[in-house]
Design a protein around this motif. Structure first.
Motif, PDB file in Angstrom:
ATOM      1  N   THR A   1       0.722  -1.188   0.049  1.00 15.92           N
ATOM      2  CA  THR A   1      -0.017  -0.003   0.018  1.00 15.92           C
ATOM      3  C   THR A   1       0.928   1.187   0.071  1.00 15.92           C
ATOM      4  OG1 THR A   1      -1.580  -1.092   1.208  1.00 15.92           O
ATOM      5  CG2 THR A   1      -1.676   1.230   1.120  1.00 15.92           C
TER       6      THR A   1
ATOM      7  N   ILE B   1      -1.515  -4.577  -4.808  1.00 14.97           N
ATOM      8  CA  ILE B   1      -0.984  -4.183  -3.364  1.00 14.97           C
ATOM      9  C   ILE B   1       0.134  -5.495  -3.076  1.00 14.97           C
ATOM     10  CG2 ILE B   1      -1.459  -3.938  -0.994  1.00 14.97           C
ATOM     11  CD1 ILE B   1      -4.175  -2.399  -2.052  1.00 14.97           C
TER      12      ILE B   1
ATOM     13  N   ALA C   1      -6.745  -2.149   1.260  1.00 12.03           N
ATOM     14  CA  ALA C   1      -5.497  -2.528   2.325  1.00 12.03           C
ATOM     15  C   ALA C   1      -6.179  -2.716   3.722  1.00 12.03           C
ATOM     16  CB  ALA C   1      -4.495  -1.769   2.242  1.00 12.03           C
TER      17      ALA C   1
END
Length: 442
Positions: free
Chosen positions: A71, A232, A94
């Motif tokens: 992230t 991510i 996230a």
């Protein structure tokens, strides 16, 4: 709230971003330092128990870091590219991912603590009992602490490292106040330290969420989605695997150390605590460089990327030499902050002397990892760090034989692997620089 790191003086940008992160690290060290002092008053058995439990809490952090690092890199690059809505979406996904993965880890810890602690073969019912109790209580705060780590990563990536510093300051002060109350006034022993930690983690989470949730996630209604989760995890998995391997190797190394008894386990825990002064401060510099690199790479300011590295590496080397010298010359002084048992002091001092020789290499390793990760090439430092961490085990087993160096052989294996990581990462960065920075800036 965000700060544009693609303009202005490079040194000033890095220092301005790094100082609050370093201050937060100092505050965290102050908490850990105080916490260990209070636990140390209960004796080496209590220190050994907390140290043993800490390995599994670190393992949980290593697993959830797949979202935290990924992230941070993604958000910094999108902020650099002036794409704030996507940065907000990445942050929301996230946060959801952290919640799910921590829930699984919490259940496992509450059901199987005996098996986890039993892995160390401590052969000491008192230490094992302390460790199991501490682990169960401390695990309650996992979601709150990991969410704060995520918020800190997002905030740093946006160029705001002051907010995490303020939140950390409040949490640390509360923790320092509550530690002696729960440990000695309420007579909860090591469990009291865990309770104090959990309360401060919940408070820090509440403050951070209230202050920054709109800036991080956007003003629109929170919707659960996983459109960006692949990006991510792709960026975060290499580093997460690295941290998992590092923690597992740490657990194995601790089991090797355990053959010298609870004094040795306590000494290693204390040594790691003292060494964290170098780790945390350099980690602040590493975090600042990662965010600086991400924004400038996203904005295609390639020359500033390399200039940032040159600035950070000079600071890191200077600091590494300073800390290594202090550890080597005054090891007993540092260890006696925590315990007075002569056997523990002697083992802890030997740890610091050996590790002190590798401190400058650790700072180089961390800063170089920060810039390579900021470029999005997380597989490179992860591969190097994993390989050079795994070799600690065979080196430790060989060097720690009684006819060679005994327990000092374990410390030597750690120091040697740190030196090798720094050398390999430096070579890797200069290779990446030629391909990604110099070639694209022509």
């Amino acid at each position: 709230m965000k700060k544009d790191l693609t303009k202005g003086n490079v040194f000033r940008n890095i220092i301005t971003l790094a100082l609050p992160i370093i201050t937060s690290s100092f505050l965290q060290f102050a908490y850990n330092f105080t916490d260990m002092i209070w636990v140390g008053k209960l004796g080496s058995d209590a220190v050994a128990a907390v140290g043993t439990s800490a390995f599994f809490l670190q393992l949980c952090w290593a697993i959830s870091s797949v979202f935290i690092l990924g992230t941070g890199i993604s958000v910094s690059q999108e902020i650099g590219a002036k794409n704030n809505p996507l940065a907000e979406k990445i942050s929301r996904e996230a946060f959801t991912g952290i919640g799910l993965i921590v829930a699984i880890m919490l259940v496992l810890i509450q059901i199987f603590p005996d098996y986890l602690i039993g892995f160390f073969n401590l052969n000491d019912p008192i230490v094992e009992g302390f460790a199991i109790s501490y682990l169960r209580v401390a695990a309650i705060g996992l979601f709150f602490s990991h969410a704060v780590f995520l918020f800190t990563s997002i905030s740093n990536s946006r160029g705001d490292s002051k907010t995490p510093m303020k939140v950390t300051m409040i949490g640390v002060v509360v923790n320092i106040i509550l530690d002696p109350i729960f440990i000695f006034v309420f007579k909860f022993s090591v469990i009291g330290a865990a309770i104090a930690t959990v309360i401060s983690q919940i408070l820090s989470f509440g403050l951070f969420y209230r202050k920054s949730v709109v800036h991080f996630f956007g003003a629109s209604k929170f919707k659960i989605s996983f459109d960006e989760i692949g990006r991510i995890t792709r960026l975060g998995i290499p580093s997460s695997i690295q941290r998992i391997v590092f923690t597992v190797i740490g657990i194995i190394m601790a089991r090797i150390v355990a053959q010298w008894g609870s004094d040795a386990i306590a000494a290693q825990k204390i040594g790691l605590q003292i060494e964290s002064m170098t780790f945390m401060i350099t980690g602040g510099l590493m975090g600042a460089l990662l965010s600086f690199t991400g924004q400038n790479y996203g904005a295609k300011e390639y020359k500033r990327v390399n200039e940032g590295y040159q600035t950070a590496i000079k600071i890191a080397i200077t600091f590494g030499i300073l800390m290594g010298t202090l550890f080597y010359i005054f090891p007993e002084f540092f260890v006696r902050w925590f315990v007075t048992e002569e056997e523990t002091v002697a083992i802890g001092a030997s740890y610091l002397r050996v590790i002190g020789l590798s401190q400058v290499f650790m700072t180089v390793e961390m800063v170089t990892t920060g810039i390579i990760n900021g470029l999005g090439k997380t597989k490179i430092p992860a591969s190097i760090n994993i390989t050079m961490t795994v070799i600690r085990v065979p080196m430790a087993l060989y060097l720690s034989q009684e006819h060679l160096f005994g327990i000092n052989g374990v410390w030597m294996a750690i120091a040697i692997s740190t030196v090798l990581r720094a050398i390999c990462l430096s070579i890797a960065y200069h290779t990446v620089k030629r391909k990604m920075i110099l070639s694209t800036s022509i």
